[in-house]
Design an enzyme around this catalytic site. Structure first.
Site, PDB file in Angstrom:
ATOM      1  N   LEU A  90       0.862  -1.190   0.000  1.00  0.00           N
ATOM      2  CA  LEU A  90       0.000   0.000   0.000  1.00  0.00           C
ATOM      3  C   LEU A  90       0.895   1.235   0.000  1.00  0.00           C
ATOM      4  O   LEU A  90       1.846   1.322   0.781  1.00  0.00           O
ATOM      5  CB  LEU A  90      -0.896   0.012   1.244  1.00  0.00           C
ATOM      6  CG  LEU A  90      -1.959  -1.087   1.310  1.00  0.00           C
ATOM      7  CD1 LEU A  90      -2.757  -0.961   2.598  1.00  0.00           C
ATOM      8  CD2 LEU A  90      -2.891  -1.037   0.094  1.00  0.00           C
ATOM      9  N   ASN A 104      -1.199  -5.432  10.075  1.00  0.00           N
ATOM     10  CA  ASN A 104      -0.765  -6.531   9.210  1.00  0.00           C
ATOM     11  C   ASN A 104      -0.334  -7.711  10.073  1.00  0.00           C
ATOM     12  O   ASN A 104       0.181  -7.513  11.172  1.00  0.00           O
ATOM     13  CB  ASN A 104       0.426  -6.063   8.365  1.00  0.00           C
ATOM     14  CG  ASN A 104       0.974  -7.157   7.460  1.00  0.00           C
ATOM     15  OD1 ASN A 104       0.226  -7.829   6.746  1.00  0.00           O
ATOM     16  ND2 ASN A 104       2.288  -7.352   7.483  1.00  0.00           N
ATOM     17  N   HIS A 106       2.265 -10.903  10.074  1.00  0.00           N
ATOM     18  CA  HIS A 106       3.469 -11.396   9.378  1.00  0.00           C
ATOM     19  C   HIS A 106       3.929 -12.694  10.046  1.00  0.00           C
ATOM     20  O   HIS A 106       3.949 -12.775  11.276  1.00  0.00           O
ATOM     21  CB  HIS A 106       4.571 -10.334   9.419  1.00  0.00           C
ATOM     22  CG  HIS A 106       5.784 -10.734   8.648  1.00  0.00           C
ATOM     23  ND1 HIS A 106       5.845 -10.648   7.264  1.00  0.00           N
ATOM     24  CD2 HIS A 106       6.959 -11.284   9.047  1.00  0.00           C
ATOM     25  CE1 HIS A 106       7.019 -11.111   6.860  1.00  0.00           C
ATOM     26  NE2 HIS A 106       7.713 -11.503   7.909  1.00  0.00           N
ATOM     27  N   GLU A 144       4.895   3.408   5.874  1.00  0.00           N
ATOM     28  CA  GLU A 144       5.499   3.357   4.539  1.00  0.00           C
ATOM     29  C   GLU A 144       6.666   2.371   4.454  1.00  0.00           C
ATOM     30  O   GLU A 144       7.070   1.978   3.356  1.00  0.00           O
ATOM     31  CB  GLU A 144       5.909   4.770   4.056  1.00  0.00           C
ATOM     32  CG  GLU A 144       7.034   5.443   4.791  1.00  0.00           C
ATOM     33  CD  GLU A 144       6.650   5.895   6.202  1.00  0.00           C
ATOM     34  OE1 GLU A 144       7.575   6.108   7.002  1.00  0.00           O
ATOM     35  OE2 GLU A 144       5.438   6.004   6.511  1.00  0.00           O
ATOM     36  N   VAL A 146       8.298  -1.317   4.667  1.00  0.00           N
ATOM     37  CA  VAL A 146       7.781  -2.695   4.568  1.00  0.00           C
ATOM     38  C   VAL A 146       8.030  -3.418   5.900  1.00  0.00           C
ATOM     39  O   VAL A 146       9.173  -3.542   6.344  1.00  0.00           O
ATOM     40  CB  VAL A 146       8.474  -3.464   3.409  1.00  0.00           C
ATOM     41  CG1 VAL A 146       7.925  -4.887   3.309  1.00  0.00           C
ATOM     42  CG2 VAL A 146       8.282  -2.725   2.091  1.00  0.00           C
ATOM     43  N   ASP A 147       6.969  -3.896   6.512  1.00  0.00           N
ATOM     44  CA  ASP A 147       7.025  -4.596   7.816  1.00  0.00           C
ATOM     45  C   ASP A 147       7.688  -3.737   8.897  1.00  0.00           C
ATOM     46  O   ASP A 147       8.291  -4.271   9.840  1.00  0.00           O
ATOM     47  CB  ASP A 147       7.771  -5.945   7.697  1.00  0.00           C
ATOM     48  CG  ASP A 147       7.089  -6.896   6.734  1.00  0.00           C
ATOM     49  OD1 ASP A 147       5.852  -6.858   6.638  1.00  0.00           O
ATOM     50  OD2 ASP A 147       7.797  -7.673   6.070  1.00  0.00           O
ATOM     51  N   GLU A 176      -1.043 -17.379  14.534  1.00  0.00           N
ATOM     52  CA  GLU A 176      -1.554 -16.195  13.825  1.00  0.00           C
ATOM     53  C   GLU A 176      -3.054 -16.056  14.052  1.00  0.00           C
ATOM     54  O   GLU A 176      -3.566 -14.965  14.262  1.00  0.00           O
ATOM     55  CB  GLU A 176      -1.288 -16.318  12.311  1.00  0.00           C
ATOM     56  CG  GLU A 176       0.171 -16.229  11.925  1.00  0.00           C
ATOM     57  CD  GLU A 176       0.368 -16.232  10.410  1.00  0.00           C
ATOM     58  OE1 GLU A 176      -0.447 -15.627   9.695  1.00  0.00           O
ATOM     59  OE2 GLU A 176       1.344 -16.848   9.946  1.00  0.00           O
TER      60      GLU A 176
HETATM   61  C1  GAR Z   1       0.020 -15.818   6.587  1.00  0.00           C
HETATM   62  O1  GAR Z   1       0.999 -16.708   7.078  1.00  0.00           O
HETATM   63  C2  GAR Z   1       0.467 -14.384   6.781  1.00  0.00           C
HETATM   64  O2  GAR Z   1       1.184 -14.178   7.962  1.00  0.00           O
HETATM   65  C3  GAR Z   1       1.348 -14.185   5.578  1.00  0.00           C
HETATM   66  O3  GAR Z   1       0.659 -14.812   4.526  1.00  0.00           O
HETATM   67  C4  GAR Z   1      -0.083 -15.921   5.069  1.00  0.00           C
HETATM   68  C5  GAR Z   1      -1.523 -15.803   4.606  1.00  0.00           C
HETATM   69  O4  GAR Z   1      -2.267 -16.910   5.013  1.00  0.00           O
HETATM   70  N1  GAR Z   1       1.590 -12.791   5.320  1.00  0.00           N
HETATM   71  C6  GAR Z   1       2.753 -12.311   4.891  1.00  0.00           C
HETATM   72  O5  GAR Z   1       3.694 -13.004   4.623  1.00  0.00           O
HETATM   73  C7  GAR Z   1       2.789 -10.803   4.729  1.00  0.00           C
HETATM   74  N2  GAR Z   1       4.148 -10.329   4.691  1.00  0.00           N
HETATM   75  P1  GAR Z   1      -3.860 -16.905   4.908  1.00  0.00           P
HETATM   76  O6  GAR Z   1      -4.208 -16.402   3.507  1.00  0.00           O
HETATM   77  O7  GAR Z   1      -4.236 -18.331   5.119  1.00  0.00           O
HETATM   78  O8  GAR Z   1      -4.395 -15.994   5.985  1.00  0.00           O
END
Ligand code: GAR
Length: 202
Positions: A90, A104, A106, A144, A146-147, A176
């Site tokens: 974004l 977000n 991660h 702005e 990334v992560d 998560e």
């Molecule tokens: C998750 O593991 C999330 O943390 C990661 O993508 C996956 C999505 O899983 N995100 C990133 O890597 C962002 N930098 P999901 O579609 O099953 O929720």
């Protein structure tokens, strides 16, 4: 009630965790929109099944302007944007209009195994290659960088010698699915403050 939009690119298991947390009464939230940069995202089917409005802005078509399109959908209708496996960056106006209102998830313990090009299974591949014995997941604010935004919640997860990407990913996803709803609950209860770039939970 907190009004959210969930941005997705893939399977949408984190979206499902939010839906489940609302349905079981843990979260006092309403999902106003599910927005994807990928028409093939299974998350879109999860949303449709629940009658949640979906919007698709394919990455190839919209590129860097995706944030502007999303802003048109969410402006005035949504309190918080949740990036749940959303793989486009974004940029621009949306970051200003939603400052401190975009989070977000991660799949690592930021600031490790994060940054440009480090997403999804690539994170777990790098973790396994490095030999670290602990990884985890992080919910953070989006700015702005990334992560790079302030960290809200983190959960550590053990890495076993026998792990492959699939087993590690599953173990991390399990956590998560807990910390993303937990962060939303804290936000909905106004318990999160940013001071000097760090999050205080009261
Ligand atoms: C998750 O593991 C999330 O943390 C990661 O993508 C996956 C999505 O899983 N995100 C990133 O890597 C962002 N930098 P999901 O579609 O099953 O929720």
């Amino acid at each position: 009630m907190l009004k959210i939009a969930v941005l997705v690119s893939g399977d949408g298991s984190n979206l499902q965790a939010i839906i489940d947390s609302i349905e079981n009464g843990y979260l006092n939230c309403s999902i106003e929109a599910v927005i994807s940069d990928n028409i093939k995202s299974f998350a879109l089917q999860r949303a449709t099944k629940k009658g949640i409005p979906i919007y698709v802005f394919p990455k190839k078509e919209f590129g860097e302007s995706i944030g502007d399109e999303i802003l048109k959908v969410v402006k005035g209708n949504v309190d918080i944007l949740v990036l749940a496996g959303f793989l486009s960056l974004l940029k621009g106006e949306i970051l200003k209009k939603f400052e401190g209102k975009i989070i977000n998830i991660h799949p690592s313990l930021i600031p490790l195994f994060c940054g440009k090009g480090m997403y999804g299974e690539k994170v777990h591949e790098s973790v396994l290659k490095s030999g670290v014995k602990i990884t985890g997941c992080t919910v953070h604010f989006v700015d702005e960088k990334v992560d790079g935004g302030a960290i809200i919640l983190q959960k550590a997860v053990p890495v076993y010698f026998e792990d492959d990407v699939k087993t590690l990913k599953e173990r991390v996803l399990e956590e998560e699915h807990k910390i993303l709803p937990e962060a939303l609950k804290l936000l909905s209860e106004n318990k999160i403050f940013i001071k000097d770039g760090k999050v205080q939970i009261v």
